[in-house]
Design a protein around this motif. Sequence first.
Motif, PDB file in Angstrom:
ATOM      1  N   SER A  94      -4.335  11.696  -2.553  1.00  0.00           N
ATOM      2  CA  SER A  94      -3.969  12.015  -1.164  1.00  0.00           C
ATOM      3  C   SER A  94      -2.991  13.171  -1.083  1.00  0.00           C
ATOM      4  N   SER A  95      -2.539  13.672  -2.208  1.00  0.00           N
ATOM      5  CA  SER A  95      -1.677  14.845  -2.316  1.00  0.00           C
ATOM      6  C   SER A  95      -0.437  14.715  -1.427  1.00  0.00           C
ATOM      7  N   ASN A  96       0.303  13.617  -1.657  1.00  0.00           N
ATOM      8  CA  ASN A  96       1.539  13.420  -0.918  1.00  0.00           C
ATOM      9  C   ASN A  96       2.428  12.443  -1.667  1.00  0.00           C
ATOM     10  N   LEU A  97       3.564  12.114  -1.054  1.00  0.00           N
ATOM     11  CA  LEU A  97       4.477  11.105  -1.562  1.00  0.00           C
ATOM     12  C   LEU A  97       4.508   9.939  -0.583  1.00  0.00           C
ATOM     13  N   SER A  98       4.849   8.757  -1.079  1.00  0.00           N
ATOM     14  CA  SER A  98       5.032   7.587  -0.226  1.00  0.00           C
ATOM     15  C   SER A  98       6.403   6.989  -0.482  1.00  0.00           C
ATOM     16  N   LEU A  99       7.101   6.660   0.605  1.00  0.00           N
ATOM     17  CA  LEU A  99       8.401   6.012   0.531  1.00  0.00           C
ATOM     18  C   LEU A  99       8.281   4.577   1.029  1.00  0.00           C
ATOM     19  N   PRO A 151       0.822  -1.218   0.000  1.00  0.00           N
ATOM     20  CA  PRO A 151       0.000   0.000   0.000  1.00  0.00           C
ATOM     21  C   PRO A 151       0.852   1.262   0.000  1.00  0.00           C
ATOM     22  N   VAL A 152       0.358   2.267  -0.723  1.00  0.00           N
ATOM     23  CA  VAL A 152       0.948   3.607  -0.707  1.00  0.00           C
ATOM     24  C   VAL A 152      -0.202   4.598  -0.528  1.00  0.00           C
ATOM     25  N   GLY A 153      -0.017   5.851  -0.932  1.00  0.00           N
ATOM     26  CA  GLY A 153      -1.095   6.826  -0.843  1.00  0.00           C
ATOM     27  C   GLY A 153      -2.148   6.601  -1.918  1.00  0.00           C
ATOM     28  N   ASN A 154      -3.128   7.492  -1.965  1.00  0.00           N
ATOM     29  CA  ASN A 154      -4.246   7.341  -2.885  1.00  0.00           C
ATOM     30  C   ASN A 154      -3.896   7.852  -4.282  1.00  0.00           C
ATOM     31  N   GLN A 155      -4.128   6.991  -5.253  1.00  0.00           N
ATOM     32  CA  GLN A 155      -3.896   7.252  -6.676  1.00  0.00           C
ATOM     33  C   GLN A 155      -2.426   7.574  -6.975  1.00  0.00           C
ATOM     34  N   PRO A 156      -1.547   6.588  -6.843  1.00  0.00           N
ATOM     35  CA  PRO A 156      -0.144   6.802  -7.226  1.00  0.00           C
ATOM     36  C   PRO A 156       0.004   6.897  -8.741  1.00  0.00           C
ATOM     37  N   ARG A 157       0.346   8.072  -9.226  1.00  0.00           N
ATOM     38  CA  ARG A 157       0.462   8.298 -10.667  1.00  0.00           C
ATOM     39  C   ARG A 157       1.897   8.525 -11.114  1.00  0.00           C
ATOM     40  N   GLY A 158       2.792   8.752 -10.186  1.00  0.00           N
ATOM     41  CA  GLY A 158       4.207   8.906 -10.509  1.00  0.00           C
ATOM     42  C   GLY A 158       5.025   7.939  -9.680  1.00  0.00           C
ATOM     43  N   LEU A 159       6.214   7.571 -10.190  1.00  0.00           N
ATOM     44  CA  LEU A 159       7.017   6.550  -9.542  1.00  0.00           C
ATOM     45  C   LEU A 159       8.487   6.787  -9.847  1.00  0.00           C
ATOM     46  N   THR A 160       9.329   6.675  -8.830  1.00  0.00           N
ATOM     47  CA  THR A 160      10.775   6.660  -9.042  1.00  0.00           C
ATOM     48  C   THR A 160      11.376   5.649  -8.087  1.00  0.00           C
ATOM     49  N   VAL A 161      12.468   5.025  -8.503  1.00  0.00           N
ATOM     50  CA  VAL A 161      13.077   3.947  -7.731  1.00  0.00           C
ATOM     51  C   VAL A 161      14.583   4.182  -7.673  1.00  0.00           C
ATOM     52  N   PHE A 162      15.130   4.335  -6.470  1.00  0.00           N
ATOM     53  CA  PHE A 162      16.574   4.486  -6.277  1.00  0.00           C
ATOM     54  C   PHE A 162      16.893   4.260  -4.804  1.00  0.00           C
ATOM     55  N   ASP A 163      18.171   4.185  -4.477  1.00  0.00           N
ATOM     56  CA  ASP A 163      18.616   3.931  -3.115  1.00  0.00           C
ATOM     57  C   ASP A 163      18.564   5.231  -2.316  1.00  0.00           C
ATOM     58  N   VAL A 164      17.524   5.414  -1.507  1.00  0.00           N
ATOM     59  CA  VAL A 164      17.345   6.683  -0.807  1.00  0.00           C
ATOM     60  C   VAL A 164      18.130   6.747   0.493  1.00  0.00           C
ATOM     61  N   ASP A 165      18.513   5.591   1.058  1.00  0.00           N
ATOM     62  CA  ASP A 165      19.126   5.588   2.384  1.00  0.00           C
ATOM     63  C   ASP A 165      20.560   5.077   2.405  1.00  0.00           C
ATOM     64  N   GLY A 166      21.153   4.871   1.234  1.00  0.00           N
ATOM     65  CA  GLY A 166      22.569   4.546   1.159  1.00  0.00           C
ATOM     66  C   GLY A 166      22.947   3.165   1.600  1.00  0.00           C
ATOM     67  N   ASP A 167      21.982   2.226   1.641  1.00  0.00           N
ATOM     68  CA  ASP A 167      22.293   0.871   2.099  1.00  0.00           C
ATOM     69  C   ASP A 167      22.519  -0.109   0.960  1.00  0.00           C
ATOM     70  N   GLY A 168      22.488   0.377  -0.283  1.00  0.00           N
ATOM     71  CA  GLY A 168      22.846  -0.455  -1.415  1.00  0.00           C
ATOM     72  C   GLY A 168      21.709  -1.129  -2.135  1.00  0.00           C
ATOM     73  N   ASP A 169      20.466  -0.940  -1.692  1.00  0.00           N
ATOM     74  CA  ASP A 169      19.341  -1.513  -2.424  1.00  0.00           C
ATOM     75  C   ASP A 169      18.354  -0.411  -2.807  1.00  0.00           C
ATOM     76  N   ALA A 170      17.534  -0.703  -3.820  1.00  0.00           N
ATOM     77  CA  ALA A 170      16.657   0.312  -4.395  1.00  0.00           C
ATOM     78  C   ALA A 170      15.346   0.401  -3.637  1.00  0.00           C
ATOM     79  N   ASP A 171      14.968   1.617  -3.282  1.00  0.00           N
ATOM     80  CA  ASP A 171      13.715   1.904  -2.606  1.00  0.00           C
ATOM     81  C   ASP A 171      12.739   2.522  -3.606  1.00  0.00           C
ATOM     82  N   VAL A 172      11.500   2.684  -3.202  1.00  0.00           N
ATOM     83  CA  VAL A 172      10.443   3.142  -4.114  1.00  0.00           C
ATOM     84  C   VAL A 172       9.789   4.392  -3.540  1.00  0.00           C
TER      85      VAL A 172
END
Length: 488
Positions: A282-287, A254-275
């Motif tokens: 819902s007018s927000n972002l979900s990590l 689950p994420v927020g309501n109506q996810p229409r955009g998406l990017t995937v990269f390592d946000v926390d520097g641990d070597g694996d890709a996050d979303v």
Amino acid sequence: MRFVDRVLPPSMVLCLGALTFAQPTPQLNGPPILKLPRLRVVRVNPPPETVGFDRAAHVSITFNRAVDPATLSPSSLHVLGRWSGPVAGQFVLSNGGRTVTFVRSRGFSAGEAVFVNVARQVRAIEGDALGTPYAFTFWARSDAAPMTFTHTQTLLPGRIPYGAHGGDLDDDGDLDLAVPNEDSSNVSVFLNVGGDTFVGPTNYGVGFHCSPSEGLDLNGDGIVDLVVANILDHNVSVLIGRGDGTFLPQRQYPVGNQPRGLTVFDVDGDGDADVITANRQSSNLSLLINRGDGTFEKQIPFEAGVGGETGVAAADMNGDGLFDLVVVGYSSSEIATLLGDGNGGFSFHTKRASLSRPWMVVCGDVNGDSIPDAAAAISGAGRGEIFLGDGVGGLDSSGSYPAGSFPIAIDLGDLDGDGDLDMTVSSYSSRRFTVFRNLGGGVFSEAARLSTPGAGSCTVLHDRDGDGIVDLTGIDEVADLVRLYRQP
């Protein structure tokens, strides 16, 4: 993955004469202890945002100190072509162990964006970890081409196709297609058997009204996986690849309501890709934080400072070696930047007005100053709008270009092989894909209009036939078609 170790043994490191030490710290008992500077990246090749890097050349990262070769792995330091994927290779150490060169077993795909990530698992030869993760992007060279396109083939996916990943799904060197279908709630996979000839589709179930998607290695096995956002199910589907172009059944998060955009990269520097998803309703972002095995923690919602977050892209907007976010707000008609801290956090930096109702945003250096810029599809104004980066996280609008009625997708890529990024804008209501040539300095001129029978929904810019020239794949969600256009 093989390693070529050209590092002197630890006992000889101090003889290299290249390390910088602080003054000795006096000790009450025993000899003084030398304070080493924190391990960090000091130079990369190619430089960030380079357009036109030799496809056969190797990527290198230079540190301020010698690194421990035992800490180098595909997760701690990975070089990922957006279309060619996680290709195997070897690490070569030189320059007294301070420079790491990744030698790929296969060259990059023409014109693709390449993402390099150095994670905290990389350690100095003395044992201390990298102080701050480091990431950068560049674009592989494409050969000269006239920017004329011929429709050569039509593929039949499911109902209402939108969004597509055009990368190598079966690791054979040819670029395949994975096309989400909104109404039939599945992903149609077409495998390229060589020479721009496709077989399929094989369909994999995902959620309702699935749309934006990305393909990359989520679990560290060197195989491309897929992430698909399901707009009306308010979640994302993860399809783990088997390596032969087939996928395991989906897992949903689950994420927020109506996810229409998406990017995937390592946000926390641990070597694996996050979303990260942009959720319009819902007018927000979900990590979604990756646990390291391709499964994800519960979503972390956060605000982007705009209304109706619809598009999101990642780029290093302030030159600190960390990926930031560029977000467009459909309801507020704004574009914002959020700066990443390398630990999974993002802070609002600035925003500015865009033209009416931006739908999608992409990033790349369009004016040749080595700073990433942004391009947005402006659905309410019928234009593609360019925002130039200022190098510290801000964006300035530099102009817009007419692209037909209700454009909902935009892409960047070097279509003519001249070393700068050109642009395509997909117009839903005008039933066309408009191709713009970059004249230099981020100024564009219309070069071609490619018609489609139902709707210009989105494009993929990739070299499908492997001739070094970027081709165009167009998605038509009204006629339920994938149209393949080839450059001579």
